[in-house]
Design an enzyme around this catalytic site. Structure first.
Site, PDB file in Angstrom:
ATOM      1  N   ASP A   1       1.244  -1.346  -0.013  1.00  0.00           N
ATOM      2  CA  ASP A   1      -0.067   0.209  -0.056  1.00  0.00           C
ATOM      3  C   ASP A   1       0.784   0.821  -0.148  1.00  0.00           C
ATOM      4  OD1 ASP A   1      -2.186  -2.280   0.017  1.00  0.00           O
ATOM      5  OD2 ASP A   1      -2.369  -1.711   2.414  1.00  0.00           O
TER       6      ASP A   1
HETATM    7  N1  URA Z   1      -1.057  -5.602   3.350  1.00  0.00           N
HETATM    8  C1  URA Z   1      -1.560  -4.412   4.237  1.00  0.00           C
HETATM    9  O1  URA Z   1      -2.855  -4.366   4.454  1.00  0.00           O
HETATM   10  N2  URA Z   1      -1.397  -3.590   3.050  1.00  0.00           N
HETATM   11  C2  URA Z   1      -0.200  -4.455   2.238  1.00  0.00           C
HETATM   12  O2  URA Z   1       0.438  -3.122   2.320  1.00  0.00           O
HETATM   13  C3  URA Z   1       0.688  -5.238   2.777  1.00  0.00           C
HETATM   14  C4  URA Z   1      -0.096  -6.250   3.617  1.00  0.00           C
END
Ligand code: URA
Length: 252
Positions: free
Chosen positions: A103
């Site tokens: 993310d």
């Molecule tokens: N899980 C999440 O919520 N975000 C990420 O970036 C990776 C795993």
């Protein structure tokens, strides 16, 4: 046999069109003879290619470990935000892509390569390659919730999440997780979470299932690869030969 322009581009000299210009300038020789023809065929393993007085070593695939900072997207291009590839601008970035997505606000280990087969092997849900994270949250889970988290959760997808690993991070893991972190979370409640899959916002949604919010997330490992704490966020390095070999042989 390989076209000389492809060889030079793969080696990172420049894009295919830049390489054509370099050839026209007579800056490249093969086995002692100047070659200006882009379509000239060479044997990458045995021919001696010299560019600007230096012998080139052929490298088709490139592997980089980036400590992804918050604020950039795991994409090759984006109209609005900085991308993870923007950090590798001095590298032959033409065919590079991030292996999986983190993310925008997640930090930590991101493998960047142009090796599609390796990426497939690491990401394929069938291969179940472990990815581990440290997740700082605002609310502690109880033992029952931890057991549920481990066995699989309904987070609104078609199927329950696969069995996952979770345990409360030790003080040294918390210290390690916060090393070079862009923020200092208000709460020092942290879990080490290991997933065998990579669904959209998966860890955030798994904690949200228990009304706990992830306030800081960092990826620590992907298969045999571990985040290098010498790398500041936004910094990267090439993988060592041992790390590359292990990615191919240790995760299957
Ligand atoms: N899980 C999440 O919520 N975000 C990420 O970036 C990776 C795993």
């Amino acid at each position: 046999m390989l076209r000389l322009d492809k060889y030079l581009a793969d080696t990172g000299i420049g894009s295919r069109s830049e390489v054509k210009k370099i050839l026209k300038l007579g800056l490249v020789s093969v086995n002692g003879k100047s070659v200006k023809d882009s379509s000239f065929k060479i044997e990458p393993e045995s021919d001696k290619v010299i560019y600007n007085g230096k012998e080139l070593v052929y490298q088709k695939y490139h592997y980089y470990l980036l400590n992804k900072p918050a604020g950039c997207v795991s994409a090759t291009r984006d109209g609005l935000s900085q991308t993870v590839l923007d950090f590798l601008q001095n590298e032959p970035t033409r065919d590079l892509f991030p292996v999986g997505r983190l993310d925008k606000d997640t930090e930590g280990l991101l493998l960047i390569t142009n090796d599609g087969i390796l990426a497939h092997n690491l990401l394929s849900p069938k291969k179940h390659v472990d990815k581990s994270y440290i997740a700082f949250v605002d609310k502690k889970l109880n033992q029952e919730q931890i057991a549920e988290f481990k066995s699989g959760l309904d987070i609104g997808d078609e199927s329950f999440t696969l069995p996952a690993g979770i345990y409360e991070a030790s003080l040294s893991e918390i210290e390690n997780g916060l090393m070079n972190a862009s923020i200092k979370p208000e709460y020092e409640i942290a879990y080490i979470v290991t997933l065998k899959e990579g669904r959209y916002h998966q860890i955030k949604r798994m904690f949200a299932h228990f009304s706990s919010e992830v306030v800081y997330l960092k990826r620590l490992t992907m298969g045999s690869l571990t985040l290098d704490n010498n790398l500041m966020p936004g910094h990267y390095r090439t993988l060592s030969k041992t790390e590359i070999d292990c990615l191919f042989s240790c995760n299957s």
